[in-house]
Enzyme design. Structure first.
Site, PDB file in Angstrom:
ATOM      1  CG  HIS A 194      -2.732   4.246   1.831  1.00 54.71           C
ATOM      2  ND1 HIS A 194      -3.973   4.491   2.548  1.00 54.71           N
ATOM      3  CD2 HIS A 194      -3.181   5.079   0.550  1.00 54.71           C
ATOM      4  CE1 HIS A 194      -5.056   4.922   1.851  1.00 54.71           C
ATOM      5  NE2 HIS A 194      -4.481   5.368   1.101  1.00 54.71           N
TER       6      HIS A 194
ATOM      7  CE  LYS B 203      -3.828   0.637   1.216  1.00 50.85           C
ATOM      8  NZ  LYS B 203      -5.129   1.027   1.589  1.00 50.85           N
TER       9      LYS B 203
ATOM     10  CG  HIS C 181      -1.408  -0.616  11.607  1.00 55.20           C
ATOM     11  ND1 HIS C 181       0.067  -0.747  12.138  1.00 55.20           N
ATOM     12  CD2 HIS C 181      -1.487   0.587  12.317  1.00 55.20           C
ATOM     13  CE1 HIS C 181       0.190   0.149  12.845  1.00 55.20           C
ATOM     14  NE2 HIS C 181      -0.550   0.929  12.922  1.00 55.20           N
TER      15      HIS C 181
END
Length: 583
Positions: free
Chosen positions: A166, A163, A169
């Site tokens: 991003h 990700k 978590h």
């Protein structure tokens, strides 16, 4: 509104040992103050360490060097605890104290006794200490000498697998969707050439498809369930994603100067989370809800008014279950004194529950776990639109700095403009992010962040580069033997006084884990050095005076560099503009 991507990434999961080795005490100037007070108050000098501090430098008037907080040691025995009583005791204490060869003047303030040190001794001692301790200046202080050597595990950054740094978590919905999505939308060649970008695109596609097709959600749930069951094929695919992701993270972390001791996010503990569930059940902490989920009751009355879900109805674990497994495993592995978690403030409740469950399980060390939260950044955009990825932010900062450098008429031709822009841009982002409380939200502005003047990382880099340039130009005439009588100007004294308080700033940041104290200190030091140079030039001064001033600027640059490195900033050595060179 987006969570700050670089704030997450400046802190990383690792192991940090805090210790002091062979301690040097703080400059003996403070010891002279300790001795004076110790004799009058009949207290051991070590009892006074935290009651004495350096005074902040004032732009308007000269100030004393140290202040003693009377109320911190003298108990007001009067039933009336009004300020006049404290002030009366302050005045009486000041009258009992006598100046000596070190302490030149004693005065009083609101609840404080102030001490002014012999000016030549101030210059001599501070400069000697700065150059003697080098990169450990401020750390070799009595403030730190009483602290035991500690091992601290810090979990930070925590980017999601695939990700691109991003927010959030790794959660089962993400890894499940990604696994199901790659089977439909994935391409192995694209995965190899640009792994994080491709995996992110896959996630976006499957997320959109899942909103329209319930079967996609079921496939994602099935993928994650098989992952927890250690299905060989599914596990291999997840490991494939993880390896590619970490490889990309290492590359980006290198730009930040961040090194990890260990890569083991909470997803690493999926298997061990099942052991945690068995432990919770054995201790009678696991309760089943009507929906079939398993929860831990955290309410005071044990009426399930506050509970934490630790298992889904299909038997799979949740984020908090894996965090419980991770905490237990890390404590067993490292036997650390403290565990610190650095995440955004939206997870405050999560960590409160995490620590509470650990306590209910009988782990007393849960008291030594701490959550350091950070806020959100509003208005962060590149020229292309919203920014949510760290690498995009770093590239944007570098690009804008390159344009600023090219547009400046006085810009010198640099050997490596891209590297210079990278260092300045990263410094700008770090200082902007660390200027306030970590938990505070703030409005982001590229124009403000990249200003060359004012309280910015750009200004810090330029100041360090200018001071370094000054040292290089005067290298042939440098001498360690200087006449401190040449450093009695108010501007020189202000710099010396500020250098005197560096250890207190480091100690304060180590106590509340807030980098803003160091940022504020470095910005003030840079402003003081700039003002001093305007009135205390090196070039054109008499040799003895020039040597003393050069030594003062060397000390300021050394401490500035030390502080910048603590914040993750690589100090720049060459100035960007010719008119920024100090001579």
């Amino acid at each position: 509104m987006a969570a700050c991507p670089f704030r997450r990434s400046i802190a990383a999961q690792g192991v940090w040992s805090q210790g002091h080795g062979d301690m040097d005490f703080s400059p003996w100037l403070a010891h002279s103050v300790f001795r004076l007070l110790s004799r009058v108050l009949n207290l051991p000098p070590e009892n006074l360490i935290k009651s004495i501090s350096a005074l902040p430098v004032s732009k308007k008037r000269p100030v004393a060097d140290f202040q003693f907080f009377v109320g911190s040691v003298i108990e007001n025995k009067s039933s009336d605890r009004s300020k006049p009583d404290l002030q009366l005791q302050t005045q009486r204490l000041a009258e009992k104290l006598k100046c000596d060869t070190v302490v030149r003047e004693i005065s009083t303030g609101p609840g404080t006794v102030n001490f002014t040190i012999n000016r030549e001794l101030l210059a001599k001692t501070v400069l000697q200490q700065v150059f003697k301790d080098g990169s450990e200046y401020g750390i070799k202080s009595e403030l730190f000498s009483t602290l035991p050597r500690r091992k601290i595990v810090i979990e930070f950054s925590s980017p999601n697998i695939a990700k691109k740094f991003h927010v959030g978590h790794l959660r089962s919905t993400i890894i499940g969707l990604l696994g199901a999505g790659f089977q439909q939308f994935g391409n192995e060649d694209e995965l190899k050439s640009n792994p994080l970008q491709h995996l992110f695109e896959v996630y976006v596609q499957v997320n959109k498809a899942a909103a329209e097709d319930e079967n996609i959600k079921k496939l994602a749930q099935d993928f994650f369930r098989k992952l927890e069951a250690r299905d060989a094929q599914i596990l291999s695919m997840w490991q494939h994603f993880r390896d590619f992701s970490i490889e990309e993270y290492v590359r980006i972390y290198k730009r930040l100067g961040v090194h990890f001791d260990e890569y083991s996010g909470e997803s690493f503990y999926q298997e061990k989370s099942q052991e945690v569930l068995k432990m919770l059940d054995a201790k009678g902490l696991l309760q089943k809800t009507i929906k079939g989920t398993r929860v831990v009751d955290l309410s005071e009355k044990r009426d399930l008014s506050l509970c934490s879900t630790v298992m889904r109805s299909d038997g799979t674990s949740l984020y908090i279950t894996r965090d419980l497994a991770a905490a237990i495993d890390r404590m067993m592995k490292y036997n650390c004194d403290t565990m610190i978690y650095v995440t955004d403030k939206s997870q405050n409740a999560h960590f409160e529950q995490l620590f509470q469950i650990l306590k209910l399980m009988g782990y007393q060390w849960a008291e030594r776990c701490q959550h350091v939260s950070f806020g959100l950044v509003q208005g962060m955009k590149t020229r292309k639109g919203e920014v949510v990825f760290l690498e995009d932010v770093l590239n944007e900062a570098r690009s804008r700095m390159l344009q600023n450098m090219a547009a400046a008429k006085t810009t010198k031709e640099l050997e490596n403009p891209l590297e210079t822009a990278e260092k300045i841009g990263l410094a700008a982002l770090i200082i902007q992010d660390f200027k306030g409380l970590l938990s505070s939200d703030y409005q982001f502005s590229w124009d403000r962040v990249l200003q060359s003047r004012g309280d910015t990382g750009v200004f810090l880099q330029y100041t360090h580069a200018r001071l370094h340039s000054l040292e290089q130009m005067c290298r042939d005439g440098q001498s360690t033997d200087i006449n401190t009588a040449c450093l009695q100007d108010p501007q020189a004294i202000s710099v010396l006084q500020h250098l005197l308080s560096y250890d207190e700033v480091l100690y304060k940041s180590s106590e509340d884990l807030q980098p803003k104290h160091i940022v504020s200190y470095l910005l003030t030091l840079s402003h003081l050095a700039a003002v001093a140079h305007k009135t205390l030039p090196v070039k054109g001064s008499a040799p003895e005076q020039a040597q003393a001033r050069l030594r003062l600027f060397q000390a300021a640059r050394s401490v500035l560099a030390n502080g910048m490195k603590l914040l993750g900033i690589t100090p720049m050595k060459k100035p960007q503009h010719e008119n920024h060179i100090l001579i």
